[in-house]
Structures are given as structure tokens and as C-alpha cells.
Design an enzyme around this catalytic site. Sequence first.
Site, PDB file in Angstrom:
ATOM      1  N   CYS A  40      12.494  41.128  30.499  1.00  0.00           N
ATOM      2  CA  CYS A  40      12.143  42.673  30.607  1.00  0.00           C
ATOM      3  C   CYS A  40      10.968  43.051  29.701  1.00  0.00           C
ATOM      4  CB  CYS A  40      13.399  43.654  30.382  1.00  0.00           C
ATOM      5  SG  CYS A  40      13.886  43.560  28.777  1.00  0.00           S
ATOM      6  N   TYR A  95      44.422   8.528  62.431  1.00  0.00           N
ATOM      7  CA  TYR A  95      45.416   8.513  61.574  1.00  0.00           C
ATOM      8  C   TYR A  95      46.005  10.296  61.831  1.00  0.00           C
ATOM      9  CZ  TYR A  95      47.962   8.595  57.033  1.00  0.00           C
ATOM     10  OH  TYR A  95      48.766   8.813  56.147  1.00  0.00           O
ATOM     11  N   ASP A  96      44.847  11.107  61.601  1.00  0.00           N
ATOM     12  CA  ASP A  96      45.569  12.464  61.549  1.00  0.00           C
ATOM     13  C   ASP A  96      46.109  12.763  62.771  1.00  0.00           C
ATOM     14  OD1 ASP A  96      44.204  13.027  59.124  1.00  0.00           O
ATOM     15  OD2 ASP A  96      42.532  13.699  60.040  1.00  0.00           O
ATOM     16  N   CYS A 108      17.689  45.771  30.798  1.00  0.00           N
ATOM     17  CA  CYS A 108      17.179  44.294  30.669  1.00  0.00           C
ATOM     18  C   CYS A 108      17.347  43.656  32.163  1.00  0.00           C
ATOM     19  CB  CYS A 108      17.170  43.400  29.577  1.00  0.00           C
ATOM     20  SG  CYS A 108      16.781  41.914  29.760  1.00  0.00           S
ATOM     21  N   LYS A 113      41.027   3.339  30.897  1.00  0.00           N
ATOM     22  CA  LYS A 113      41.610   4.541  30.697  1.00  0.00           C
ATOM     23  C   LYS A 113      41.204   5.400  31.634  1.00  0.00           C
ATOM     24  CE  LYS A 113      42.482   8.062  26.738  1.00  0.00           C
ATOM     25  NZ  LYS A 113      42.353   8.818  27.765  1.00  0.00           N
ATOM     26  N   CYS A 139      11.449  40.065  25.008  1.00  0.00           N
ATOM     27  CA  CYS A 139      12.257  39.356  26.099  1.00  0.00           C
ATOM     28  C   CYS A 139      11.378  38.769  27.261  1.00  0.00           C
ATOM     29  CB  CYS A 139      13.107  40.488  26.741  1.00  0.00           C
ATOM     30  SG  CYS A 139      14.269  40.032  27.907  1.00  0.00           S
ATOM     31  N   ASP A 143      40.646   8.868  33.739  1.00  0.00           N
ATOM     32  CA  ASP A 143      40.224  10.241  33.340  1.00  0.00           C
ATOM     33  C   ASP A 143      40.984  11.103  34.174  1.00  0.00           C
ATOM     34  OD1 ASP A 143      39.629  12.246  31.614  1.00  0.00           O
ATOM     35  OD2 ASP A 143      37.575  12.196  31.895  1.00  0.00           O
ATOM     36  N   ASP A 155      39.805   7.622  60.414  1.00  0.00           N
ATOM     37  CA  ASP A 155      40.809   8.723  59.970  1.00  0.00           C
ATOM     38  C   ASP A 155      41.202   9.843  61.157  1.00  0.00           C
ATOM     39  OD1 ASP A 155      40.124   7.900  57.612  1.00  0.00           O
ATOM     40  OD2 ASP A 155      38.830   9.504  56.937  1.00  0.00           O
ATOM     41  N   ALA A 156      40.588  10.136  61.954  1.00  0.00           N
ATOM     42  CA  ALA A 156      40.891  10.888  63.003  1.00  0.00           C
ATOM     43  C   ALA A 156      42.097  10.584  63.764  1.00  0.00           C
ATOM     44  CB  ALA A 156      39.743  11.276  64.012  1.00  0.00           C
ATOM     45  N   TYR A 209      50.744   2.721  35.610  1.00  0.00           N
ATOM     46  CA  TYR A 209      50.522   1.944  34.293  1.00  0.00           C
ATOM     47  C   TYR A 209      51.900   1.546  33.622  1.00  0.00           C
ATOM     48  CZ  TYR A 209      49.114   6.436  32.118  1.00  0.00           C
ATOM     49  OH  TYR A 209      49.088   7.760  31.674  1.00  0.00           O
ATOM     50  N   GLU A 264      48.582   7.680  36.225  1.00  0.00           N
ATOM     51  CA  GLU A 264      47.411   8.738  36.037  1.00  0.00           C
ATOM     52  C   GLU A 264      47.246   9.266  37.525  1.00  0.00           C
ATOM     53  OE1 GLU A 264      46.751   9.358  32.861  1.00  0.00           O
ATOM     54  OE2 GLU A 264      44.746  10.391  32.726  1.00  0.00           O
ATOM     55  N   GLU A 299      43.483  -2.309  29.592  1.00  0.00           N
ATOM     56  CA  GLU A 299      43.375  -1.279  30.891  1.00  0.00           C
ATOM     57  C   GLU A 299      42.507  -0.347  30.741  1.00  0.00           C
ATOM     58  OE1 GLU A 299      47.259   0.257  31.414  1.00  0.00           O
ATOM     59  OE2 GLU A 299      48.313  -1.755  31.132  1.00  0.00           O
ATOM     60  N   SER A 359      51.676  10.406  23.482  1.00  0.00           N
ATOM     61  CA  SER A 359      50.163  10.138  23.567  1.00  0.00           C
ATOM     62  C   SER A 359      49.841   8.997  22.716  1.00  0.00           C
ATOM     63  CB  SER A 359      49.405  11.623  23.222  1.00  0.00           C
ATOM     64  OG  SER A 359      49.513  11.731  22.020  1.00  0.00           O
ATOM     65  N   LEU A 360      48.499   8.811  22.740  1.00  0.00           N
ATOM     66  CA  LEU A 360      47.976   7.540  21.943  1.00  0.00           C
ATOM     67  C   LEU A 360      46.964   8.031  20.979  1.00  0.00           C
ATOM     68  CD1 LEU A 360      47.058   5.122  24.919  1.00  0.00           C
ATOM     69  CD2 LEU A 360      49.415   5.219  23.533  1.00  0.00           C
ATOM     70  N   LYS A 366      38.141   5.444  22.859  1.00  0.00           N
ATOM     71  CA  LYS A 366      37.244   6.224  23.710  1.00  0.00           C
ATOM     72  C   LYS A 366      35.840   5.769  23.742  1.00  0.00           C
ATOM     73  CE  LYS A 366      40.293   9.991  24.144  1.00  0.00           C
ATOM     74  NZ  LYS A 366      39.915  11.135  23.711  1.00  0.00           N
ATOM     75  N   CYS A 397      17.711  40.249  22.960  1.00  0.00           N
ATOM     76  CA  CYS A 397      16.974  41.451  23.561  1.00  0.00           C
ATOM     77  C   CYS A 397      17.490  42.920  23.510  1.00  0.00           C
ATOM     78  CB  CYS A 397      16.632  41.008  25.188  1.00  0.00           C
ATOM     79  SG  CYS A 397      16.163  42.550  26.078  1.00  0.00           S
TER      80      CYS A 397
HETATM   81  S1  IVH Z   1      49.583   4.524  28.176  1.00  0.00           S
HETATM   82  C1  IVH Z   1      52.880   5.107  25.468  1.00  0.00           C
HETATM   83  N1  IVH Z   1      47.645   3.566  30.023  1.00  0.00           N
HETATM   84  O1  IVH Z   1      45.346   8.509  28.522  1.00  0.00           O
HETATM   85  C2  IVH Z   1      51.881   4.843  26.470  1.00  0.00           C
HETATM   86  N2  IVH Z   1      47.568   5.835  29.335  1.00  0.00           N
HETATM   87  O2  IVH Z   1      47.209   9.246  25.607  1.00  0.00           O
HETATM   88  C3  IVH Z   1      51.089   6.059  26.770  1.00  0.00           C
HETATM   89  N3  IVH Z   1      45.644   7.275  30.267  1.00  0.00           N
HETATM   90  O3  IVH Z   1      47.476  11.037  28.499  1.00  0.00           O
HETATM   91  C4  IVH Z   1      49.970   6.106  27.891  1.00  0.00           C
HETATM   92  N4  IVH Z   1      45.201   5.501  31.664  1.00  0.00           N
HETATM   93  O4  IVH Z   1      47.457  10.039  30.741  1.00  0.00           O
HETATM   94  C5  IVH Z   1      48.007   4.541  29.419  1.00  0.00           C
HETATM   95  N5  IVH Z   1      46.094   2.800  31.533  1.00  0.00           N
HETATM   96  C6  IVH Z   1      46.637   3.980  30.851  1.00  0.00           C
HETATM   97  C7  IVH Z   1      46.033   4.970  31.166  1.00  0.00           C
HETATM   98  C8  IVH Z   1      46.485   6.043  29.939  1.00  0.00           C
HETATM   99  C9  IVH Z   1      44.854   6.782  31.267  1.00  0.00           C
HETATM  100  C10 IVH Z   1      45.635   8.612  29.652  1.00  0.00           C
HETATM  101  C11 IVH Z   1      47.248   9.006  29.613  1.00  0.00           C
HETATM  102  C12 IVH Z   1      47.431   9.733  28.334  1.00  0.00           C
HETATM  103  C13 IVH Z   1      46.136   9.350  27.680  1.00  0.00           C
HETATM  104  C14 IVH Z   1      46.563   8.556  26.303  1.00  0.00           C
END
Ligand code: IVH
Length: 663
Positions: free
Chosen positions: A404, A34-35, A424, A111, A401, A113, A31-32, A219, A167, A109, A80-81, A307, A419
Amino acid sequence: MEGRQRALDLRVRIEKANEEYYLQDRPSLPDAEYDRLLQELCELEKQYPELQSPDSPTQRVGGYVAKEFSKVQHTQPLLSLDNAFQAEDLRDFDARVRSVAPDARYIAELKIDGLTLALTYENGLLIRAATRGDGETGEEITANVKTIASIPLRLKAGPLKLDVRGEGYMPKASFARLNQEREEEGLRVFANPRNAAAGSLRQLDSRETAKRKLDYFAYQVLEAEGQGLKTQEESLRFLGRLGFVVNPEYQVLATIEEVIVYCEKMAQERHQLPYDIDGVVIKVNEAEHQRELGFTSKSPRWAIAYKFPAEQVETVLRDVFVRVGRTGVLTPTAILTPVFVAGSTVSRATLHNEDYIAEKDIRIGDTVLVEKAGDIIPEVIKTIPEKRTGREVLFRMPEHCPECGGAVVREEGEAARRCTGISCPARQREAIIHFASRDAMNIDRLGPAVVQRLLEAELIHDAADLYSLRQEELVQAERLAEKSAAHLLQAIEESKQRGLAPLIFALGIRHAGEKAGKILAKTFGTMEKLQTASLEELQIIPDIGPVMAASIFNFFQQEGTTDFLRRLRQAGVTMQATEARQPQIFAGLSIVVTGVLTRWNRQEAEAMIEERGGKAAGSVSKKTAFVVVGENAGSKLAKAGELGIKVLTEEEFMAMLGAEDGS
Ligand code: IVH
């Protein structure tokens, strides 16, 4: 030219090191080292500006982002999904898919976070990065995103026009390091890597983002002219060839039962991964089937997010400890035999209140199930009576409490005991912690531990005392280093300008939250008017209910309140609502103004910096974010040059403020 050749060599070496580190997972350069190479390249580019280019690795080092993030319209809405929480939801999804595309295959895939980042490339160069925002418009955070070393600044496959979605996230290791550093500096720690990543990407100074070591998994290809990608799997491979990091755990699966097995396996293995995931995203693999399935108004019909269930573990409840909060509420907290749950060891969990304990028949000595609500706050969710030995004991809330000894009451219609002791110590401590909290006076560095120490050293008794703290006292007070003391005092000083709404919230009036603070500030405009408002005046305010109105009225009737507010006023705390409070674009930045300005005098310019959350400093140092120079600037300008600090003309500074010419 020698410099040019050296710069080119450096670029090649740095890019190679990046690739080895991020794409091949076999770092070759310490690392050093590289920096050091990166630093050398920075210097060369400063010396020969013609060597700079938007894809140079130096673009990742960061610098000051000129103003608030501007909004960008996404070329395609980022949808969103739909969510699935159990296997059955996935089977229903499968039935819907198969009714349209009987022979569809799935790609599962992880998900990740973190937070969605949309990247736009033109002629193969990264030209824009934006957050998801509401899906239609997001915030432009290009400079910050460029600091993420695993995001290619230039695509490998040539001058493509491309929109990518992926992401941004903070690896667990970066998160742990960041929180440890913040704790040592007395700063608030982040609750989880996602919050930390989001906070890091919203920094106005991208040098700070650079330090946070974020990462990115691509992705989705949103737009790639003429690539003829037929499946999601091909898209992922294509992204890999362009130089993106694609999460390697994906699998193409033929049936939903295989998908369910994959989800269960990942739920088991998630904590071994070096990054947080909160589920699995299941997509129909074939682009053609995706088209057939289409979209609802919110989400694609060809994908779903599974989820993970909140993780639950068994442990023993050894004791119950009662905590006293700011409004005097007594909260029973379970002391547990430490267990590992959802990524960390838990030894305490909330039991909410006595009704919760009675309803669930939770007893001391019981074996209980613990879960992390929202994967963060541990909670005892049930007891397992079959495991009782007969030695368990019932818990009773104390009549006095625990801090106090004052009387404890439970008012009608409330689940909590409270309390009533005015002085207190627990209530006082919690009141000060609340006063300093983020949405109140936002005194960074004044966390619970520091408050506790200041109280113990008798340097403060209430929040108003904060404003008369002196540096020497703080240093003398146990374990507060000179630098931390100075930072703390600065944060306290800055809080004076927070404004009326946060101040009202900071007072900790029962029932009056942050929103009430805003409404009251808007209605009354000054603290004096609010202080002297009659009960009727409070009752007629829309959105302020009768209980809250009475509570606010009673609060201002108390003798202690008047005295407390007088002391705040004397200390110079703003008690007026500023109609149009300036956006805090300079929050946390130290800025120096030097030379003769044409439109304002120096005091005015400095006031404008401070109104926007910045600090107008007298001298240039490494910490200076930038220097604004007027005519005849002298030594400070020279110093800025020496230290490589950014210099702005008056016009550039004005543009940042968004000021009209001459205003
Ligand atoms: S696909 C239309 N793939 O999860 C396709 N989303 O609502 C939409 N997320 O906010 C997304 N990993 O940011 C997809 N492998 C992945 C993901 C992913 C994380 C997040 C994405 C979105 C939420 C899904």
C-alpha cells in the site's frame, strides 16, 4: 435361499480381492467391479438382515458414528519410545542394552509416520479399535478403522483373543488425491499425510473415512494368549499369518554398526517409498532379553526410535519478496531456484526477519542451504560464502509497505517491521483470512484464494461483509460455481454460531491469541462488556499481561472496531459466551426431523441439531446423514427408506444427545 448363497459368494470374492490387493500386492479386480460387488452385498444384507455379521466386508463401507468418540482404557499402557538423533545416540543405547543382555540381536523396522492404532480381537473378531490418546486411554474409533481394508475383521487363525498395535497411515498417493480434490472444492488442504490420516480417522461419518483410503501396518503383539512368541521377528511373522500387513522392510541385525548402516540406507531411500516414514525403530529381537531390560516409566529400555535428520539441500537465492501479514508484519521470503527437498519441490522459504538475514549474512545471489522445519515449512538455514562470485547484493527491508506504500515502522524490542497503513489491502486480506481460519470462525472453503477473488470483485471489503454476500453475486463473481457458492454461504451462516471466544480471536487483536480469546470470553461473557472494559479491568485479569491488555484496550477504542462489531451483530453473529457450548457432534451433517415428536416440538429439535454443529434440513436427499422420525411421519420417512438413509426414533436421537429421559 438364493440370496443367502449369492451373499456368501460375494463375500468370498470380495475377501479374495482384498487379500490379493493388500497382502499379495497383485490386484485382480478392477476398482469399479469391486465397488459393484460390495454394493450388491450391501443391498442383499439390507434385504436379509440375518446375513449381516461383524466380519462381513460390508462393515467396511461405514455409516454414521452414533455420537462423540467414547474413551477406552487400554488393556496395557501404550508406551512411547526414546529418541535417537545420531549414530552416537544409537551406540549409547547399544551400550545400555549390552550391559544387561550382551548377546542381544536387534530388529530394525521402519518408523511409519502415521498414528498408533490399537486393535482388540475377541474370538477372532475385531471388536474394538482405539487411538493411542495419552497412552492410558484413547478414543474408540472402531467404525472408522473398519473402513481400512487392510485390517482383518476376522483373524485367519481362528478364535483368538489378541491385542495388536500398529500404525494407521495415509499412502502418499491417497494423500495427493485427497488434497487435489479438496483444493478443487475450495477446502483446506492437509499439511502432510499424517495430519490427513488423523483427520480422516476422527470423522463422525465413517463413509467419509472410507473414501480416504487409509492403510495399516501391524508391528506389535500386545497380548496373545499362549502363543509363545520368542522374538519380535516371530511376532511379525505371526501377525502376517493372521492376515495383517506387516511392513516388509524390517531386518534382524547382530550389531549396532549394522543398524546404523540400515538407518543411513533408509534415510536415502525414504522418498522412494509409497508412504511417509520419519525414522527407524530399533528393538531388541528376543522377548527374553526384552523382559530382562524392562521399562522406565515412559518407555521400554529395549527399543529406541532413530529420527531422520531434517533434509538439507543447496540452492540459489534469486530474490527476496516481502509479504505483508494480517497485523502488518513484513516477512522477507526467499525466492529460490526450485529444488527437491524432503518429498516435494521447494521454490520459496522463509527468512523470518531482517535480523535473521543480517546475522546469517544472507545475500541475494548466494548459494544457501534449505531445510524443512518439522519436515513441512521450508527455511533458509545458512549461506555458503565460499560459493560467492562477488555479484551478490545485500537485501534491505523496504521503508514503505510493498502493498500500500504506507509507512513502515520497527518498534523497540521487536524484530519485525510493520506497515501502519490502516487500509492496507494486504492487511485487510490477511485479516479476513485469519477471521475465517479454523481456530477462529472456522469458515471452511474460505481459503486465501477465495478471499482474494471476493476482494478483487469488490464483493467484500472486510470480514463483516461476508455476512451479506448473496448467492447470485457469488456465482457472477469469477470462477465460483453454483454449488461452491452455496457451500460457502452455508459455511458463513454456520460461523455465526461459533461463539464468543473464537470471535474474539478472529478479530485479530495484536498479541491476543486463541487462549486470550477464551480467557476474555470467560471473564466478560459478552462482547459489549469486553468492548467497554477499562484498561484497569483488563490489566487485572490473570494471564493477560500489560502489553496485551493495552493492545486489547486500544483495539476497542478504534472507531472502525465499533462499527465493525455493530455490523457483525446486525448480521446475527453470536456475541455471547454460551456457558456450556454443546459438543459439536453433528458438525457438517445434514439431518432431517419429521413427524410429531413427544418431548420437543420440531423447532426445538432442529435448534438442538444446530447447536451441535449440524444442519437441520427440510428434505431428505442422498446427503442426509439420518432422519429423526416422530409419530405419523409420512413422505420423508418413505424417501429415507428408498434412499437407504438411516432412520432414528426419538429415543435413539435422545440417546445420541446424551439427554436424560424427559429432559
Ligand atoms: S514400536 C513399545 N514400531 O512411533 C513399542 N512404533 O514412539 C512402541 N511407530 O507412536 C512402538 N512405526 O506409533 C513401533 N515399527 C514401529 C513403528 C512405531 C511407527 C510409531 C508409534 C509410536 C512412535 C514411537
